[in-house]
Design an enzyme around this catalytic site. Structure first.
Site, PDB file in Angstrom:
ATOM      1  N   SER A 180      -9.258   0.328 -15.207  1.00 55.24           N
ATOM      2  CA  SER A 180      -7.968   1.929 -14.136  1.00 55.24           C
ATOM      3  C   SER A 180      -7.027   2.932 -14.589  1.00 55.24           C
ATOM      4  CB  SER A 180      -7.616   1.321 -12.328  1.00 55.24           C
ATOM      5  OG  SER A 180      -6.026   0.344 -12.919  1.00 55.24           O
ATOM      6  N   SER A 203       2.361   6.953  -0.605  1.00 56.15           N
ATOM      7  CA  SER A 203       2.379   5.983  -1.313  1.00 56.15           C
ATOM      8  C   SER A 203       3.398   5.556  -2.048  1.00 56.15           C
ATOM      9  CB  SER A 203       1.576   5.153  -1.386  1.00 56.15           C
ATOM     10  OG  SER A 203      -0.015   5.747  -1.006  1.00 56.15           O
ATOM     11  N   HIS A 256      -7.065   7.770  -6.581  1.00 52.25           N
ATOM     12  CA  HIS A 256      -6.399   9.452  -5.180  1.00 52.25           C
ATOM     13  C   HIS A 256      -6.047  10.578  -6.211  1.00 52.25           C
ATOM     14  CE1 HIS A 256      -8.030   6.259  -2.873  1.00 52.25           C
ATOM     15  NE2 HIS A 256      -6.829   5.303  -2.517  1.00 52.25           N
ATOM     16  N   HIS A 303     -10.419  -4.649  -3.301  1.00 53.07           N
ATOM     17  CA  HIS A 303      -8.962  -4.892  -4.460  1.00 53.07           C
ATOM     18  C   HIS A 303     -10.423  -5.582  -5.885  1.00 53.07           C
ATOM     19  CE1 HIS A 303      -5.573  -5.022  -6.703  1.00 53.07           C
ATOM     20  NE2 HIS A 303      -5.880  -6.034  -7.135  1.00 53.07           N
ATOM     21  N   HIS A 349      -1.965   0.595 -11.214  1.00 55.92           N
ATOM     22  CA  HIS A 349      -3.229   1.527 -11.813  1.00 55.92           C
ATOM     23  C   HIS A 349      -2.397   1.945 -12.613  1.00 55.92           C
ATOM     24  CE1 HIS A 349      -6.697  -1.117  -9.841  1.00 55.92           C
ATOM     25  NE2 HIS A 349      -5.665  -0.197  -7.788  1.00 55.92           N
ATOM     26  N   ASP A 356       0.577  -5.093  -7.475  1.00 54.15           N
ATOM     27  CA  ASP A 356      -0.113  -3.826  -6.894  1.00 54.15           C
ATOM     28  C   ASP A 356      -1.807  -5.033  -6.971  1.00 54.15           C
ATOM     29  OD1 ASP A 356      -2.832  -2.839  -5.422  1.00 54.15           O
ATOM     30  OD2 ASP A 356      -2.406  -0.855  -6.450  1.00 54.15           O
ATOM     31  N   ASN A 382       2.621  -1.537   1.463  1.00 53.84           N
ATOM     32  CA  ASN A 382       0.645  -1.123   2.189  1.00 53.84           C
ATOM     33  C   ASN A 382       0.685  -0.265   3.420  1.00 53.84           C
ATOM     34  OD1 ASN A 382      -1.949  -1.302   1.999  1.00 53.84           O
ATOM     35  ND2 ASN A 382      -1.958  -2.437   3.255  1.00 53.84           N
ATOM     36  N   GLN A 418       7.160   3.097  -2.486  1.00 51.93           N
ATOM     37  CA  GLN A 418       7.571   2.167  -3.721  1.00 51.93           C
ATOM     38  C   GLN A 418       8.981   2.053  -4.068  1.00 51.93           C
ATOM     39  OE1 GLN A 418       6.468  -0.764  -4.771  1.00 51.93           O
ATOM     40  NE2 GLN A 418       4.140  -0.649  -4.049  1.00 51.93           N
ATOM     41  N   LYS A 473       1.851   4.634   4.326  1.00 51.05           N
ATOM     42  CA  LYS A 473       0.670   4.480   2.997  1.00 51.05           C
ATOM     43  C   LYS A 473      -0.624   4.059   4.260  1.00 51.05           C
ATOM     44  CE  LYS A 473      -1.011   1.970   0.155  1.00 51.05           C
ATOM     45  NZ  LYS A 473      -2.316   1.256   0.175  1.00 51.05           N
ATOM     46  N   GLU A 522       1.820  -3.009  -2.791  1.00 51.26           N
ATOM     47  CA  GLU A 522       1.188  -1.436  -2.319  1.00 51.26           C
ATOM     48  C   GLU A 522      -0.107  -2.373  -1.824  1.00 51.26           C
ATOM     49  OE1 GLU A 522       1.683   1.559  -3.720  1.00 51.26           O
ATOM     50  OE2 GLU A 522       0.287   2.132  -3.850  1.00 51.26           O
ATOM     51  N   ASP A 535      -3.278   6.978   2.506  1.00 59.19           N
ATOM     52  CA  ASP A 535      -3.264   6.054   0.985  1.00 59.19           C
ATOM     53  C   ASP A 535      -5.219   5.912   0.606  1.00 59.19           C
ATOM     54  OD1 ASP A 535      -4.528   4.075  -1.292  1.00 59.19           O
ATOM     55  OD2 ASP A 535      -2.823   5.018  -1.860  1.00 59.19           O
ATOM     56  N   ASN A 536      -5.037   4.920   1.717  1.00 58.84           N
ATOM     57  CA  ASN A 536      -5.978   4.100   2.580  1.00 58.84           C
ATOM     58  C   ASN A 536      -7.355   4.387   2.772  1.00 58.84           C
ATOM     59  OD1 ASN A 536      -4.208   2.212   1.533  1.00 58.84           O
ATOM     60  ND2 ASN A 536      -5.219   0.321   2.635  1.00 58.84           N
ATOM     61  N   CYS A 594      -9.154   7.411   0.099  1.00 53.57           N
ATOM     62  CA  CYS A 594     -10.612   7.001  -0.515  1.00 53.57           C
ATOM     63  C   CYS A 594     -11.323   8.347   0.034  1.00 53.57           C
ATOM     64  CB  CYS A 594     -11.035   5.346   0.643  1.00 53.57           C
ATOM     65  SG  CYS A 594     -10.070   4.331  -0.199  1.00 53.57           S
ATOM     66  N   SER A 617      -1.399  -2.382 -16.173  1.00 55.75           N
ATOM     67  CA  SER A 617      -2.348  -1.975 -15.022  1.00 55.75           C
ATOM     68  C   SER A 617      -2.810  -2.550 -14.144  1.00 55.75           C
ATOM     69  CB  SER A 617      -3.867  -0.897 -15.430  1.00 55.75           C
ATOM     70  OG  SER A 617      -3.883  -0.433 -14.951  1.00 55.75           O
TER      71      SER A 617
HETATM   72  P1  NAI Z   1      -8.337  -3.738   6.392  1.00 57.12           P
HETATM   73  O1  NAI Z   1      -7.940  -4.670   6.697  1.00 57.12           O
HETATM   74  O2  NAI Z   1      -7.807  -2.405   7.033  1.00 57.12           O
HETATM   75  O3  NAI Z   1     -10.503  -3.202   6.363  1.00 57.12           O
HETATM   76  C1  NAI Z   1     -11.209  -4.324   6.375  1.00 57.12           C
HETATM   77  C2  NAI Z   1     -11.506  -4.299   6.975  1.00 57.12           C
HETATM   78  O4  NAI Z   1     -12.966  -5.565   6.642  1.00 57.12           O
HETATM   79  C3  NAI Z   1     -10.955  -5.484   8.003  1.00 57.12           C
HETATM   80  O5  NAI Z   1     -11.287  -4.019   9.592  1.00 57.12           O
HETATM   81  C4  NAI Z   1     -12.262  -6.208   8.122  1.00 57.12           C
HETATM   82  O6  NAI Z   1     -12.558  -6.690   9.684  1.00 57.12           O
HETATM   83  C5  NAI Z   1     -13.604  -6.178   7.663  1.00 57.12           C
HETATM   84  N1  NAI Z   1     -14.444  -7.101   7.354  1.00 57.12           N
HETATM   85  C6  NAI Z   1     -13.876  -8.331   6.925  1.00 57.12           C
HETATM   86  N2  NAI Z   1     -15.007  -8.936   6.360  1.00 57.12           N
HETATM   87  C7  NAI Z   1     -16.040  -8.566   6.376  1.00 57.12           C
HETATM   88  C8  NAI Z   1     -17.362  -8.879   6.534  1.00 57.12           C
HETATM   89  N3  NAI Z   1     -17.757  -9.785   6.172  1.00 57.12           N
HETATM   90  N4  NAI Z   1     -18.630  -8.088   6.764  1.00 57.12           N
HETATM   91  C9  NAI Z   1     -18.082  -7.019   7.472  1.00 57.12           C
HETATM   92  N5  NAI Z   1     -17.034  -5.754   7.549  1.00 57.12           N
HETATM   93  C10 NAI Z   1     -15.822  -7.340   7.256  1.00 57.12           C
HETATM   94  O7  NAI Z   1      -7.918  -3.311   4.803  1.00 57.12           O
HETATM   95  P2  NAI Z   1      -7.962  -1.970   3.927  1.00 57.12           P
HETATM   96  O8  NAI Z   1      -6.479  -1.332   3.879  1.00 57.12           O
HETATM   97  O9  NAI Z   1      -9.164  -1.485   4.235  1.00 57.12           O
HETATM   98  O10 NAI Z   1      -8.098  -2.210   2.600  1.00 57.12           O
HETATM   99  C11 NAI Z   1      -9.425  -3.278   1.664  1.00 57.12           C
HETATM  100  C12 NAI Z   1      -9.566  -3.338   0.534  1.00 57.12           C
HETATM  101  O11 NAI Z   1      -9.498  -1.755  -0.144  1.00 57.12           O
HETATM  102  C13 NAI Z   1      -8.199  -4.511   0.119  1.00 57.12           C
HETATM  103  O12 NAI Z   1      -8.992  -5.562  -0.244  1.00 57.12           O
HETATM  104  C14 NAI Z   1      -7.089  -3.379  -0.364  1.00 57.12           C
HETATM  105  O13 NAI Z   1      -6.748  -4.108  -1.299  1.00 57.12           O
HETATM  106  C15 NAI Z   1      -8.302  -2.259  -0.929  1.00 57.12           C
HETATM  107  N6  NAI Z   1      -7.394  -1.243  -1.841  1.00 57.12           N
HETATM  108  C16 NAI Z   1      -8.716  -0.032  -2.348  1.00 57.12           C
HETATM  109  C17 NAI Z   1      -8.040   1.105  -2.196  1.00 57.12           C
HETATM  110  C18 NAI Z   1      -8.789   2.106  -3.407  1.00 57.12           C
HETATM  111  O14 NAI Z   1      -7.936   3.126  -3.621  1.00 57.12           O
HETATM  112  N7  NAI Z   1     -10.016   1.918  -3.929  1.00 57.12           N
HETATM  113  C19 NAI Z   1      -6.858   1.220  -1.873  1.00 57.12           C
HETATM  114  C20 NAI Z   1      -6.820   0.520  -0.422  1.00 57.12           C
HETATM  115  C21 NAI Z   1      -6.571  -0.630  -0.378  1.00 57.12           C
END
Ligand code: NAI
Length: 434
Positions: free
Chosen positions: A83, A363, A355, A303, A55, A133, A183, A367, A188, A158, A192-193, A197, A78
């Site tokens: 983003s 984070s 963020h 993501h 991003h 990322d 990650n 990197q 991280k 990332e 960050d996550n 958020c 990006s």
């Molecule tokens: P995580 O693996 O810690 O959490 C995902 C959760 O979703 C898990 O607890 C899992 O059990 C649950 N899950 C899976 N399928 C499900 C379903 N059908 N119904 C309900 N819950 C379900 O992963 P994390 O780190 O929380 O990342 C989640 C996403 O966010 C990823 O795609 C990651 O790349 C992205 N991300 C986005 C950020 C942003 O700033 N927008 C920052 C960091 C990560």
């Protein structure tokens, strides 16, 4: 690529504004700035050609200029079509960085931008390091330009979703260089996550809709790191939050953090706001769209844009789409209106600015440390996915303490011996979960 473009951004007149915000961000990014002080003089990245796909925000500009301050040549795109902050891209382009990014590009332009970053300068030198990322850059190199792999020392990735893609490659034997999983550094994903958020989820929904949060019912799909931060964000704004999960551990955590935990099918008719955080596909699909209230807000902070079945929505109700403003669309499902943010793509970067700098500093310090390790010592590693050692994870945290006035106690030798850790750390075993 046939023709060479030194950079491509939306509007170079935004460069001065971007530079002013980069200066403010630097003050909030002590980890990156201290790496500049520590490693700048020895230029450890001399000869490194780092292609990055992440991003293109103000915070990322500080990351890019840190890599450059340590001696690297850098190209950038990006990792999401919405983003980019155009003033950030303009500012680093004005300073001579080969950046290819603007907010609101097409999928075709997105791929063009990534492709530009594979070759450096007019003499078209190939990249030799990847900073990714989500894995789109890594996938382009390995699927479309496999001959480039031999010259690449490694990749640092990332996010959760990109790490998943790398692990898949290890399993089938198609990862041709070592990878660092950024990650899963504690500094991280647990920051960050989560705390990222916690600030950026509500920020995005507010900027997009100005909706009153207090009293509203918000459904958060997933209670991993992003879900924990997102649910806290909405609760902090006064919403009544319902969580959905498939993992009993995370579901129990959500319940004991005093959220209601329900099945999506039961929660969705009550929702004023729905946000997906799972990194999984098909979370909001036809049956859920049909059960929504009129004017419910639906968005995703994971993501990729397949958490919400936008393909179904566009196929069946695309003709009703009415754009309120960029990244805010109304769809009419048989008389009921649904508000979709950022076309189902990650909302905090599509509708807000991602963020805050401070958490991104943690984070991005990971990197830079991973890139340093790969550039210096890639030969020490197999073609596997690694995390940084704990002493570096602790170092990243340590670099962020002074800025917010944190003072640490120190172990006495007797105490250190009592809990069997060195006085100077690492303080926890690799099994510790924080
Ligand atoms: P995580 O693996 O810690 O959490 C995902 C959760 O979703 C898990 O607890 C899992 O059990 C649950 N899950 C899976 N399928 C499900 C379903 N059908 N119904 C309900 N819950 C379900 O992963 P994390 O780190 O929380 O990342 C989640 C996403 O966010 C990823 O795609 C990651 O790349 C992205 N991300 C986005 C950020 C942003 O700033 N927008 C920052 C960091 C990560």
């Amino acid at each position: 690529p046939t023709t060479y473009a030194p950079y491509k951004v939306k509007d170079m007149s935004l460069a001065e504004w971007g530079r002013k915000e980069i200066r403010l961000a630097e003050a909030e990014m002590p980890g990156l700035m201290s790496l500049r002080a520590e490693f700048g003089p020895s230029q450890p990245f001399k000869g490194a050609r780092i292609a990055g796909c992440l991003h293109m925000t103000i915070q990322t500009a500080v990351l890019i200029e840190t890599l450059q301050a340590l001696g690297a040549d850098v190209t950038w795109s990006s990792c999401n079509i919405f983003s980019t902050q155009d003033h950030a891209a303009a500012a680093i382009a004005a300073a001579g960085t080969a950046v290819y990014a603007w907010k609101g590009m097409t999928e075709e332009e997105f791929n063009w931008c990534i492709e530009q970053t594979l070759f450096f300068g007019e003499d078209r030198q190939p990249l030799n390091m990847i900073l990714d990322d989500g894995g789109d850059l890594t996938n382009m190199v390995l699927n479309q330009f496999p001959e480039m792999a031999a010259g690449i020392r490694g990749v640092s990735e990332e996010t959760t979703t990109g790490v998943l893609r790398l692990l898949e490659r290890v399993k089938v034997g198609s990862l041709p260089f070592p990878a660092f999983n950024i990650n899963d550094s504690v500094t991280k994903s647990k920051f960050d996550n989560k705390y990222g958020c916690k600030e950026s989820a509500v920020d995005a929904i507010r900027r997009a809709t100005d909706v009153m949060m207090a009293g509203k019912v918000a459904v958060v799909a997933g209670y991993g790191d992003v879900g924990k931060g997102t649910a806290a964000s909405l609760r902090g704004a006064g919403a009544r939050v319902i969580v959905t999960e498939i993992d009993p551990i995370c579901a129990l955590q959500a319940a004991m953090d005093s959220y209601e935990v329900k099945k999506m099918g039961d929660a969705i008719p009550r929702a004023d706001i729905v946000i997906t955080t799972t990194g999984n596909c098909d979370i909001i699909r036809e049956e859920h769209f049909r059960a929504l209230k009129d004017k419910a807000i639906v968005c995703n902070i994971g993501h990729f844009d397949d958490e919400i079945d936008m393909a179904w929505l566009n196929k069946n109700y695309g003709h009703t789409k009415d754009t309120v403003k960029p990244q805010v669309d109304l769809y009419n499902i048989d008389g009921k209106e649904v508000i979709i943010l950022a076309e189902g793509r990650l909302v905090n970067l599509g509708c807000a600015t991602g963020h805050p700098s401070f958490v991104m500093s943690a984070s991005f310090t990971n990197q830079v440390l991973a890139q340093l390790e790969l550039w210096k010592d890639a030969d020490k590693y197999e073609n596997q996915v690694y995390t940084l050692p704990k002493h570096l994870d602790e170092k990243v945290a340590r670099l962020h303490l002074a800025k917010i006035g944190v003072e640490l106690d120190e172990l006495t030798p007797k105490q250190a011996d009592y809990i069997k850790v060195p006085v100077e750390g690492p303080f926890k075993s690799d099994l510790y979960r924080y």
